[in-house]
Motif scaffolding. Sequence first.
Motif, mmCIF file in Angstrom:
data_model
loop_
_atom_site.group_PDB
_atom_site.id
_atom_site.type_symbol
_atom_site.label_atom_id
_atom_site.label_comp_id
_atom_site.label_asym_id
_atom_site.label_seq_id
_atom_site.Cartn_x
_atom_site.Cartn_y
_atom_site.Cartn_z
ATOM 1 N N LEU A 28 31.464 46.760 39.568
ATOM 2 C CA LEU A 28 32.886 47.036 39.380
ATOM 3 C C LEU A 28 33.022 48.356 38.653
ATOM 4 C CD1 LEU A 28 32.674 43.650 39.063
ATOM 5 C CD2 LEU A 28 35.079 44.147 39.484
ATOM 6 N N LEU A 57 35.167 40.673 29.684
ATOM 7 C CA LEU A 57 33.757 40.831 30.048
ATOM 8 C C LEU A 57 32.839 40.108 29.068
ATOM 9 C CD1 LEU A 57 33.758 44.583 31.083
ATOM 10 C CD2 LEU A 57 33.497 42.620 32.610
ATOM 11 N N LEU A 60 32.582 36.605 30.194
ATOM 12 C CA LEU A 60 32.157 36.398 31.573
ATOM 13 C C LEU A 60 30.761 35.785 31.628
ATOM 14 C CD1 LEU A 60 33.397 36.981 34.360
ATOM 15 C CD2 LEU A 60 32.091 39.109 34.373
ATOM 16 N N VAL A 64 27.112 40.871 36.576
ATOM 17 C CA VAL A 64 27.820 41.967 37.233
ATOM 18 C C VAL A 64 27.415 43.276 36.563
ATOM 19 C CG1 VAL A 64 29.862 40.582 37.849
ATOM 20 C CG2 VAL A 64 29.873 41.894 35.742
ATOM 21 N N LYS A 100 36.300 46.781 42.878
ATOM 22 C CA LYS A 100 35.047 46.102 43.232
ATOM 23 C C LYS A 100 34.431 46.911 44.366
ATOM 24 C CE LYS A 100 34.492 41.612 43.092
ATOM 25 N NZ LYS A 100 34.512 40.181 43.416
ATOM 26 N N PHE A 122 37.057 39.032 39.479
ATOM 27 C CA PHE A 122 35.658 38.747 39.163
ATOM 28 C C PHE A 122 35.144 37.485 39.819
ATOM 29 C CE2 PHE A 122 36.427 41.921 35.974
ATOM 30 C CZ PHE A 122 35.194 42.528 35.791
#
Length: 126
Positions: A28, A57, A60, A64, A100, A122
Amino acid sequence: MVTFVDINGFEEFTKYTETIDSKGPPVLFYFSGSKLPDGRSWCPDCVEAEPIIKAFLNELKKTVIFAYVDVGDREYWKDKACPFRTDSRTRLMVIPTLIKWNGVQRLEGTQCTKRELLQMLFEEDD
């Protein structure tokens, strides 16, 4: 686990995109105005969005790559010929923008401050 990458300018962005592993974790890109001496972006919307995205984040629970892309100073960004605006891979109209990679999903401007939209972006692959 989130891997953070800092990218400064269009040339670094282009070089980085050439190294992305299509079988690797989702990438991302977060496009933001460059930082002033106080550590905050010249872009007020970017200043508002950044802590919300960082907090998201930190919570998360998936792998990623989060690439922070500095699009340059205000004058450079406002130029209609700015490569971040004209390149077919980015076509930015506003900052902040969260994209993304190799997908159509993106959040622009104040959308980047909405946790529910971040969640959807996400979790798209799940």
